[in-house]
Design an enzyme around this catalytic site. Sequence first.
Site, PDB file in Angstrom:
ATOM      1  N   GLY A  13      -0.435   7.524   0.183  1.00 46.68           N
ATOM      2  CA  GLY A  13       0.033   7.149   1.558  1.00 46.68           C
ATOM      3  C   GLY A  13       1.715   6.716   1.274  1.00 46.68           C
ATOM      4  O   GLY A  13       2.316   5.583   1.524  1.00 46.68           O
ATOM      5  N   THR A  15       4.457   8.061   2.380  1.00 47.39           N
ATOM      6  CA  THR A  15       5.388   8.512   3.285  1.00 47.39           C
ATOM      7  C   THR A  15       5.791   7.633   4.743  1.00 47.39           C
ATOM      8  O   THR A  15       6.636   7.719   5.453  1.00 47.39           O
ATOM      9  CB  THR A  15       5.468  10.075   3.595  1.00 47.39           C
ATOM     10  N   ARG A  16       4.919   6.599   4.393  1.00 43.70           N
ATOM     11  CA  ARG A  16       4.889   5.655   5.822  1.00 43.70           C
ATOM     12  C   ARG A  16       4.590   4.348   5.336  1.00 43.70           C
ATOM     13  O   ARG A  16       4.071   4.137   4.538  1.00 43.70           O
ATOM     14  CB  ARG A  16       4.104   6.332   6.827  1.00 43.70           C
ATOM     15  N   SER A 143      -6.478  -6.312   0.605  1.00 43.08           N
ATOM     16  CA  SER A 143      -6.225  -7.320   1.784  1.00 43.08           C
ATOM     17  C   SER A 143      -7.078  -8.531   1.669  1.00 43.08           C
ATOM     18  O   SER A 143      -8.368  -8.574   1.093  1.00 43.08           O
ATOM     19  CB  SER A 143      -6.772  -6.305   3.068  1.00 43.08           C
ATOM     20  N   TYR A 156     -13.995  -2.230   6.581  1.00 42.84           N
ATOM     21  CA  TYR A 156     -12.547  -2.314   5.975  1.00 42.84           C
ATOM     22  C   TYR A 156     -12.740  -3.354   4.929  1.00 42.84           C
ATOM     23  O   TYR A 156     -12.151  -3.400   3.522  1.00 42.84           O
ATOM     24  CB  TYR A 156     -11.536  -2.769   6.842  1.00 42.84           C
ATOM     25  N   LYS A 160     -12.184  -3.212   0.684  1.00 39.59           N
ATOM     26  CA  LYS A 160     -11.153  -4.007  -0.069  1.00 39.59           C
ATOM     27  C   LYS A 160     -11.585  -4.962  -1.023  1.00 39.59           C
ATOM     28  O   LYS A 160     -11.059  -5.096  -2.013  1.00 39.59           O
ATOM     29  CB  LYS A 160     -10.128  -4.542   1.168  1.00 39.59           C
ATOM     30  N   ILE A 189       1.338  -7.138   8.156  1.00 43.95           N
ATOM     31  CA  ILE A 189       2.615  -6.563   7.760  1.00 43.95           C
ATOM     32  C   ILE A 189       2.982  -5.382   8.798  1.00 43.95           C
ATOM     33  O   ILE A 189       1.993  -4.640   9.300  1.00 43.95           O
ATOM     34  CB  ILE A 189       2.437  -5.457   6.301  1.00 43.95           C
TER      35      ILE A 189
HETATM   36  P1  NDP Z   1      -0.087   3.029   7.551  1.00 44.17           P
HETATM   37  O1  NDP Z   1      -1.210   3.290   8.453  1.00 44.17           O
HETATM   38  O2  NDP Z   1       1.237   2.763   8.003  1.00 44.17           O
HETATM   39  O3  NDP Z   1      -0.123   4.190   6.338  1.00 44.17           O
HETATM   40  C1  NDP Z   1      -1.191   4.667   5.666  1.00 44.17           C
HETATM   41  C2  NDP Z   1      -0.826   5.658   4.868  1.00 44.17           C
HETATM   42  O4  NDP Z   1      -2.160   6.104   4.123  1.00 44.17           O
HETATM   43  C3  NDP Z   1      -0.366   6.942   5.255  1.00 44.17           C
HETATM   44  O5  NDP Z   1       0.789   7.417   4.657  1.00 44.17           O
HETATM   45  C4  NDP Z   1      -1.498   7.864   5.182  1.00 44.17           C
HETATM   46  O6  NDP Z   1      -1.189   9.289   5.287  1.00 44.17           O
HETATM   47  C5  NDP Z   1      -2.113   7.621   4.125  1.00 44.17           C
HETATM   48  N1  NDP Z   1      -3.448   7.786   4.180  1.00 44.17           N
HETATM   49  C6  NDP Z   1      -4.582   7.653   5.061  1.00 44.17           C
HETATM   50  N2  NDP Z   1      -5.803   8.082   4.516  1.00 44.17           N
HETATM   51  C7  NDP Z   1      -5.412   9.048   3.553  1.00 44.17           C
HETATM   52  C8  NDP Z   1      -6.077   9.803   2.727  1.00 44.17           C
HETATM   53  N3  NDP Z   1      -7.487  10.056   2.787  1.00 44.17           N
HETATM   54  N4  NDP Z   1      -5.657  10.566   1.511  1.00 44.17           N
HETATM   55  C9  NDP Z   1      -4.304  10.149   1.195  1.00 44.17           C
HETATM   56  N5  NDP Z   1      -3.564   9.432   2.002  1.00 44.17           N
HETATM   57  C10 NDP Z   1      -4.282   8.638   3.089  1.00 44.17           C
HETATM   58  O7  NDP Z   1      -0.815   1.854   6.894  1.00 44.17           O
HETATM   59  P2  NDP Z   1      -0.011   0.554   5.949  1.00 44.17           P
HETATM   60  O8  NDP Z   1       1.270   1.043   5.377  1.00 44.17           O
HETATM   61  O9  NDP Z   1       0.222  -0.626   6.724  1.00 44.17           O
HETATM   62  O10 NDP Z   1      -1.116   0.217   4.839  1.00 44.17           O
HETATM   63  C11 NDP Z   1      -0.856   0.746   3.497  1.00 44.17           C
HETATM   64  C12 NDP Z   1      -2.114  -0.071   2.647  1.00 44.17           C
HETATM   65  O11 NDP Z   1      -1.862  -1.412   2.680  1.00 44.17           O
HETATM   66  C13 NDP Z   1      -3.505   0.286   3.128  1.00 44.17           C
HETATM   67  O12 NDP Z   1      -4.270   0.587   2.165  1.00 44.17           O
HETATM   68  C14 NDP Z   1      -3.925  -1.174   3.898  1.00 44.17           C
HETATM   69  O13 NDP Z   1      -5.316  -1.177   4.084  1.00 44.17           O
HETATM   70  C15 NDP Z   1      -3.117  -2.074   3.203  1.00 44.17           C
HETATM   71  N6  NDP Z   1      -3.102  -3.282   4.146  1.00 44.17           N
HETATM   72  C16 NDP Z   1      -2.202  -3.067   5.274  1.00 44.17           C
HETATM   73  C17 NDP Z   1      -1.832  -4.272   5.915  1.00 44.17           C
HETATM   74  C18 NDP Z   1      -1.083  -4.402   7.042  1.00 44.17           C
HETATM   75  O14 NDP Z   1      -0.925  -5.579   7.812  1.00 44.17           O
HETATM   76  N7  NDP Z   1      -0.292  -3.477   7.541  1.00 44.17           N
HETATM   77  C19 NDP Z   1      -2.553  -5.600   5.666  1.00 44.17           C
HETATM   78  C20 NDP Z   1      -3.340  -5.619   4.414  1.00 44.17           C
HETATM   79  C21 NDP Z   1      -3.604  -4.533   3.550  1.00 44.17           C
HETATM   80  P3  NDP Z   1      -0.404  10.239   6.704  1.00 44.17           P
HETATM   81  O15 NDP Z   1       0.729   9.624   6.741  1.00 44.17           O
HETATM   82  O16 NDP Z   1      -0.243  11.624   6.168  1.00 44.17           O
HETATM   83  O17 NDP Z   1      -1.280   9.854   7.746  1.00 44.17           O
END
Ligand code: NDP
Length: 246
Positions: A13, A15-16, A143, A156, A160, A189
């Site tokens: 994950g 790139t975002r 999380s 979820y 986690k 976040i």
């Molecule tokens: P985003 O939705 O912004 O980004 C998710 C990333 O995961 C993307 O890069 C996506 O790829 C990638 N991804 C999703 N499914 C797959 C897969 N099957 N294989 C490979 N890559 C995958 O999420 P966040 O940055 O906010 O979250 C990142 C982590 O932090 C997650 O595990 C989330 O559960 C955890 N988290 C986030 C919180 C928040 O408030 N944001 C709070 C607590 C935990 P693509 O760009 O190609 O779609």
Amino acid sequence: MENFSGKTAVISGATRGIGGAITHNFLEAGARVIGLYAGNTEAAALFMEEHSRFAPQLELVQCDVASESQVASLFAMIEEKYESIAILVNNAGIRRDAVLALMTTSQWQQVIDTNLTGTYLMAKQAVLLMMKNKYGRIINITSPVAHMGFPGQANYAASKAGQIALTKTLAKEVAKKKITVNCVSPGFIATDFINTLDQELLLEYKKMVPMKRFGTAQEVADAVLFLASSRATYITGTVLDVNGGL
Ligand code: NDP
């Protein structure tokens, strides 16, 4: 900042959102990064463009962490090209919210497959490489809902909580090999992950945070960099909360 040159990090994950900041941190610190994304090729291309100055250090690979065959192919490529890795960050995660009574089996399974099985598949391959070097850092992004629970997130929260149990168990299994395994647990976040939620709901969530603000991806990425650094050599099997006091 510690210099990570000569170290290879695999970040899912990448790139975002939070993963983008983690990848940026490791690139700035001199590491080589193999960054994974699932399917958002636009975000991946933009990330590559914005990080063109790190081009020799950065390789982006489309890889579904829930697919055993894709993860196996990825690590076969890594072993052939780079021999081993020093750091793995299991950051990829999804949510498919619904109250349990209405949750479909598909919603349940997709979240477990990506968040928990993905962590298992990636960690298993990484550990096999890291054991050869008797060195490694594995950081899983979990999380607070793992222990708090949250309505609409049984899938979820279970995924986690499973990551934390996996982390604590694996930490014990590989401690003698000088591989540490930890979790970082971000609170709310500001990323696409929550930005799509109803605005009123977001205001309610903000009120729940003692610091009265959402965290940034950078604040989470800094905790990850610390756990990967030589300042964290005796820390394993733990969960580092980055949540504004939740
Ligand atoms: P985003 O939705 O912004 O980004 C998710 C990333 O995961 C993307 O890069 C996506 O790829 C990638 N991804 C999703 N499914 C797959 C897969 N099957 N294989 C490979 N890559 C995958 O999420 P966040 O940055 O906010 O979250 C990142 C982590 O932090 C997650 O595990 C989330 O559960 C955890 N988290 C986030 C919180 C928040 O408030 N944001 C709070 C607590 C935990 P693509 O760009 O190609 O779609």
